[in-house]
Motif scaffolding. Sequence first.
Motif, PDB file in Angstrom:
ATOM      1  N   TYR A  33       4.314 -38.701  55.489  1.00 30.14           N
ATOM      2  CA  TYR A  33       5.148 -37.532  55.198  1.00 30.14           C
ATOM      3  C   TYR A  33       6.623 -37.873  55.411  1.00 30.14           C
ATOM      4  CZ  TYR A  33       7.105 -32.817  55.808  1.00 30.14           C
ATOM      5  OH  TYR A  33       7.863 -31.679  55.709  1.00 30.14           O
ATOM      6  N   LEU A  34       6.867 -38.556  56.530  1.00 32.04           N
ATOM      7  CA  LEU A  34       8.231 -38.937  56.893  1.00 32.04           C
ATOM      8  C   LEU A  34       8.846 -39.843  55.826  1.00 32.04           C
ATOM      9  CD1 LEU A  34      10.252 -38.639  59.108  1.00 32.04           C
ATOM     10  CD2 LEU A  34       9.077 -40.364  60.425  1.00 32.04           C
ATOM     11  N   GLU A  35       8.036 -40.740  55.282  1.00 32.18           N
ATOM     12  CA  GLU A  35       8.544 -41.627  54.227  1.00 32.18           C
ATOM     13  C   GLU A  35       8.933 -40.834  52.977  1.00 32.18           C
ATOM     14  OE1 GLU A  35       5.774 -44.830  53.429  1.00 32.18           O
ATOM     15  OE2 GLU A  35       7.067 -46.130  54.611  1.00 32.18           O
ATOM     16  N   GLN A  36       8.056 -39.919  52.546  1.00 30.87           N
ATOM     17  CA  GLN A  36       8.355 -39.131  51.334  1.00 30.87           C
ATOM     18  C   GLN A  36       9.602 -38.279  51.561  1.00 30.87           C
ATOM     19  OE1 GLN A  36       6.413 -40.059  48.741  1.00 30.87           O
ATOM     20  NE2 GLN A  36       5.408 -41.293  50.317  1.00 30.87           N
ATOM     21  N   LEU A  37       9.685 -37.724  52.770  1.00 30.83           N
ATOM     22  CA  LEU A  37      10.853 -36.905  53.118  1.00 30.83           C
ATOM     23  C   LEU A  37      12.127 -37.747  53.037  1.00 30.83           C
ATOM     24  CD1 LEU A  37      11.137 -33.982  54.236  1.00 30.83           C
ATOM     25  CD2 LEU A  37      11.245 -34.987  56.512  1.00 30.83           C
ATOM     26  N   THR A  38      12.020 -39.006  53.485  1.00 34.61           N
ATOM     27  CA  THR A  38      13.158 -39.927  53.476  1.00 34.61           C
ATOM     28  C   THR A  38      13.640 -40.176  52.049  1.00 34.61           C
ATOM     29  OG1 THR A  38      12.370 -40.983  55.476  1.00 34.61           O
ATOM     30  CG2 THR A  38      13.894 -42.253  54.142  1.00 34.61           C
ATOM     31  N   TYR A  39      12.710 -40.489  51.148  1.00 35.86           N
ATOM     32  CA  TYR A  39      13.115 -40.761  49.759  1.00 35.86           C
ATOM     33  C   TYR A  39      13.824 -39.550  49.155  1.00 35.86           C
ATOM     34  CZ  TYR A  39       9.235 -44.114  50.323  1.00 35.86           C
ATOM     35  OH  TYR A  39       8.388 -45.073  50.785  1.00 35.86           O
ATOM     36  N   LEU A  40      13.206 -38.373  49.340  1.00 37.08           N
ATOM     37  CA  LEU A  40      13.725 -37.169  48.671  1.00 37.08           C
ATOM     38  C   LEU A  40      15.049 -36.707  49.281  1.00 37.08           C
ATOM     39  CD1 LEU A  40      10.277 -35.391  48.273  1.00 37.08           C
ATOM     40  CD2 LEU A  40      11.646 -36.411  46.435  1.00 37.08           C
ATOM     41  N   LEU A  41      15.131 -36.780  50.615  1.00 40.65           N
ATOM     42  CA  LEU A  41      16.382 -36.406  51.295  1.00 40.65           C
ATOM     43  C   LEU A  41      17.536 -37.287  50.836  1.00 40.65           C
ATOM     44  CD1 LEU A  41      15.967 -35.806  55.130  1.00 40.65           C
ATOM     45  CD2 LEU A  41      17.287 -34.462  53.518  1.00 40.65           C
ATOM     46  N   PHE A  42      17.244 -38.569  50.737  1.00 33.75           N
ATOM     47  CA  PHE A  42      18.273 -39.536  50.347  1.00 33.75           C
ATOM     48  C   PHE A  42      18.798 -39.199  48.950  1.00 33.75           C
ATOM     49  CE2 PHE A  42      19.899 -43.674  48.954  1.00 33.75           C
ATOM     50  CZ  PHE A  42      20.552 -44.108  50.091  1.00 33.75           C
ATOM     51  N   LEU A  43      17.877 -38.927  48.019  1.00 37.34           N
ATOM     52  CA  LEU A  43      18.281 -38.608  46.642  1.00 37.34           C
ATOM     53  C   LEU A  43      19.046 -37.291  46.565  1.00 37.34           C
ATOM     54  CD1 LEU A  43      14.985 -39.684  44.855  1.00 37.34           C
ATOM     55  CD2 LEU A  43      17.210 -40.815  44.661  1.00 37.34           C
ATOM     56  N   LYS A  44      18.619 -36.308  47.359  1.00 34.13           N
ATOM     57  CA  LYS A  44      19.302 -35.006  47.346  1.00 34.13           C
ATOM     58  C   LYS A  44      20.722 -35.146  47.890  1.00 34.13           C
ATOM     59  CE  LYS A  44      19.642 -30.363  47.360  1.00 34.13           C
ATOM     60  NZ  LYS A  44      21.001 -30.022  47.696  1.00 34.13           N
ATOM     61  N   MET A  45      20.880 -35.925  48.974  1.00 34.89           N
ATOM     62  CA  MET A  45      22.214 -36.087  49.554  1.00 34.89           C
ATOM     63  C   MET A  45      23.115 -36.894  48.629  1.00 34.89           C
ATOM     64  SD  MET A  45      21.184 -36.514  53.538  1.00 34.89           S
ATOM     65  CE  MET A  45      22.812 -36.874  54.135  1.00 34.89           C
ATOM     66  N   ALA A  46      22.544 -37.889  47.972  1.00 33.89           N
ATOM     67  CA  ALA A  46      23.331 -38.672  47.003  1.00 33.89           C
ATOM     68  C   ALA A  46      23.834 -37.733  45.901  1.00 33.89           C
ATOM     69  CB  ALA A  46      22.474 -39.781  46.411  1.00 33.89           C
ATOM     70  N   ASP A  47      22.978 -36.815  45.483  1.00 35.02           N
ATOM     71  CA  ASP A  47      23.347 -35.847  44.443  1.00 35.02           C
ATOM     72  C   ASP A  47      24.479 -34.941  44.938  1.00 35.02           C
ATOM     73  OD1 ASP A  47      22.837 -34.391  41.883  1.00 35.02           O
ATOM     74  OD2 ASP A  47      22.321 -32.772  43.275  1.00 35.02           O
ATOM     75  N   GLU A  48      24.382 -34.495  46.185  1.00 40.42           N
ATOM     76  CA  GLU A  48      25.428 -33.617  46.748  1.00 40.42           C
ATOM     77  C   GLU A  48      26.779 -34.328  46.769  1.00 40.42           C
ATOM     78  OE1 GLU A  48      24.206 -31.995  50.528  1.00 40.42           O
ATOM     79  OE2 GLU A  48      22.285 -31.313  49.719  1.00 40.42           O
ATOM     80  N   TYR A  49      26.761 -35.641  47.030  1.00 39.36           N
ATOM     81  CA  TYR A  49      28.021 -36.394  47.074  1.00 39.36           C
ATOM     82  C   TYR A  49      28.709 -36.461  45.705  1.00 39.36           C
ATOM     83  CZ  TYR A  49      27.780 -38.169  51.883  1.00 39.36           C
ATOM     84  OH  TYR A  49      27.786 -38.282  53.258  1.00 39.36           O
ATOM     85  N   THR A  50      27.937 -36.306  44.617  1.00 38.77           N
ATOM     86  CA  THR A  50      28.555 -36.391  43.281  1.00 38.77           C
ATOM     87  C   THR A  50      29.254 -35.087  42.898  1.00 38.77           C
ATOM     88  OG1 THR A  50      26.568 -35.595  42.120  1.00 38.77           O
ATOM     89  CG2 THR A  50      26.756 -37.984  42.466  1.00 38.77           C
ATOM     90  N   LYS A  51      29.011 -33.998  43.673  1.00 39.40           N
ATOM     91  CA  LYS A  51      29.566 -32.681  43.351  1.00 39.40           C
ATOM     92  C   LYS A  51      30.869 -32.453  44.123  1.00 39.40           C
ATOM     93  CE  LYS A  51      25.594 -31.100  41.267  1.00 39.40           C
ATOM     94  NZ  LYS A  51      24.486 -31.739  41.802  1.00 39.40           N
ATOM     95  N   PRO A  52      31.677 -31.460  43.707  1.00 42.14           N
ATOM     96  CA  PRO A  52      32.888 -31.132  44.490  1.00 42.14           C
ATOM     97  C   PRO A  52      32.468 -30.740  45.903  1.00 42.14           C
ATOM     98  CG  PRO A  52      32.855 -29.952  42.382  1.00 42.14           C
ATOM     99  CD  PRO A  52      31.524 -30.635  42.514  1.00 42.14           C
ATOM    100  N   PRO A  53      33.282 -30.966  46.945  1.00 49.97           N
ATOM    101  CA  PRO A  53      34.617 -31.567  46.880  1.00 49.97           C
ATOM    102  C   PRO A  53      34.593 -33.100  46.914  1.00 49.97           C
ATOM    103  CG  PRO A  53      34.108 -30.956  49.132  1.00 49.97           C
ATOM    104  CD  PRO A  53      32.905 -30.583  48.309  1.00 49.97           C
ATOM    105  N   HIS A  54      33.407 -33.722  47.006  1.00 49.59           N
ATOM    106  CA  HIS A  54      33.335 -35.178  47.180  1.00 49.59           C
ATOM    107  C   HIS A  54      33.613 -35.917  45.868  1.00 49.59           C
ATOM    108  CE1 HIS A  54      31.545 -34.171  51.043  1.00 49.59           C
ATOM    109  NE2 HIS A  54      30.731 -33.366  50.400  1.00 49.59           N
ATOM    110  N   ASN A  55      32.929 -35.470  44.795  1.00 47.90           N
ATOM    111  CA  ASN A  55      33.094 -36.074  43.456  1.00 47.90           C
ATOM    112  C   ASN A  55      32.983 -37.605  43.476  1.00 47.90           C
ATOM    113  OD1 ASN A  55      33.559 -33.524  42.316  1.00 47.90           O
ATOM    114  ND2 ASN A  55      35.699 -33.608  42.953  1.00 47.90           N
ATOM    115  N   ARG A  56      32.009 -38.104  44.230  1.00 44.90           N
ATOM    116  CA  ARG A  56      31.862 -39.564  44.304  1.00 44.90           C
ATOM    117  C   ARG A  56      30.949 -40.075  43.197  1.00 44.90           C
ATOM    118  NH1 ARG A  56      30.318 -40.961  50.425  1.00 44.90           N
ATOM    119  NH2 ARG A  56      29.497 -42.789  49.365  1.00 44.90           N
ATOM    120  N   THR A  57      31.155 -41.320  42.820  1.00 41.81           N
ATOM    121  CA  THR A  57      30.230 -41.959  41.882  1.00 41.81           C
ATOM    122  C   THR A  57      29.147 -42.626  42.703  1.00 41.81           C
ATOM    123  OG1 THR A  57      32.116 -42.405  40.475  1.00 41.81           O
ATOM    124  CG2 THR A  57      30.078 -43.573  39.946  1.00 41.81           C
ATOM    125  N   MET A  58      27.902 -42.301  42.395  1.00 40.54           N
ATOM    126  CA  MET A  58      26.789 -42.842  43.177  1.00 40.54           C
ATOM    127  C   MET A  58      26.052 -43.930  42.398  1.00 40.54           C
ATOM    128  SD  MET A  58      26.205 -41.712  46.193  1.00 40.54           S
ATOM    129  CE  MET A  58      27.751 -41.231  46.904  1.00 40.54           C
TER     130      MET A  58
END
Length: 497
Positions: A33-58
């Motif tokens: 469970y922890l592994e699946q949570l890790t993959y999904l959390l990582f992708l969700k946070m990467a997505d958040e970084y691409t949005k304002p105010p961060h606007n980063r390229t991932m």
Amino acid sequence: MSKENSANASSIVSKVWAFCQTLRDDGVGYGDYLEQLTYLLFLKMADEYTKPPHNRTMPIPSEFAWETLTSKSGTELESHYNIMLRELAKEKGILGQIFVKSQNKIQDPAKLYKLIALINAENWILMGVKDKGDIYEGILEKNAEDTKSGAGQYFTPRPLIKAMVECLRPEPMKTIADPACGTGGFFLAAYDWIVANRDLDKDAAKFLKYETFFGNEIVASTRRLALMNLFLHNIGDIDSDNFISPNDSLITDSGTRYDYILANPPFGKKSSMTFTNEAGEQEKEDLTYNRQDFWVTTSNKQLNFVQHIRTMLKTTGQAAVVLPDNVLFEGGVGETVRKKLLDTTNLHTILRLPTGIFYANGVKANVLFFDGKPSSKDPWTKEVWVYDYRTNIHHTLKKNPLKLEDLRDFINLYNSENRHKRKETYNAESNPEGRWRKFGYDEIIARDKTSLDITWLKDKSLADLDNLPDPDVLALEIVENIEAGLESFRAIIEGLK
């Protein structure tokens, strides 16, 4: 952290947990469970970084962006997720390392869909670092409690780690290493302590985030959890270099020297590798590491770690290492290692730990504190201070788990600010029950096998039948002792083979 944020974090923990229980009914263990949570959390946070105010390229390819998961369901979601895991493992940096050897362990697409929705409902980057970290650490601890999975061997009790860090008091702009880092507990405690107790300018903050921590973890799934754990605690970044190596740290001296080493090397005495012989049967072969910088060649894993840590340490460095009792009393190569450690470093402090604080059973351990030193013809260790927090101490994981306050007396007596002004609490006449006592170098060298397994307190349960601990504590201690004995017998049998 505001009360509102704190309440929000704990409500997320309970949501995440409640769902974990649902999955357990389907046979998905905490670790999976922890592994699946890790993959999904990582992708969700990467997505958040691409949005304002961060606007980063991932560095995540667009066909595997977070939206591609939230827009699918059923078998379409399942097959997309499987392809995604496989492809992301080929990427560079921490991204590829998080997904290396990843597999989907959630067989029911409806449950996978629900987990994605659960993670999608939160804005993880807006959450305080502490909240995100606490959620993940909480799950790591639950995973360690799941004794059947064996994950407990990668999880050192957090109060013990905090006490060790508080004794070393790490300074900014210095490096910290752990050659068997598990899920990264020592790094997080050191990071938190530095942030709370040191003034950091811009350069020091950047150094802390990207250039302070270095570890090894050979178990792929544990290493993945460590990388994610550090990332959630603001150490490193999605596209930064990976600072946890998958290599066996004992094989070679990397040549790098560190300011601080905090470690709890794996339990189990033998280093071994499994191979298939000509008859197609599985065989184990003891691993001995042929290293010029080692004092002795042995297959005893802990003695190898002691030698390796001494090599890794700068001549101005400090180490605090959790080691089992056998390192303190074993004869032969064990004695050689102890003598060399006393001579070439300043082994100034030993903390004897109680049983019942580790998730792995039957463990009797100690913390050895020693300072790196340049070569010298005279021994560097002048006296060893021992704090006995084992005799007449009863801890159990459920009823009386170890707390940081339990070690407060030791931390105060350790006296980091000025170790030369330590005062013994033991006195043969006035305080024979004192737990803090010093032994001179000559006294120790004169002991049989240069044993550092030193006790002087009387075990009250042997003398005072009215003062016995609760039956369940006694039963647990008996189990611990039998299991520790079995470990020793297994080692003898291995040796006889």
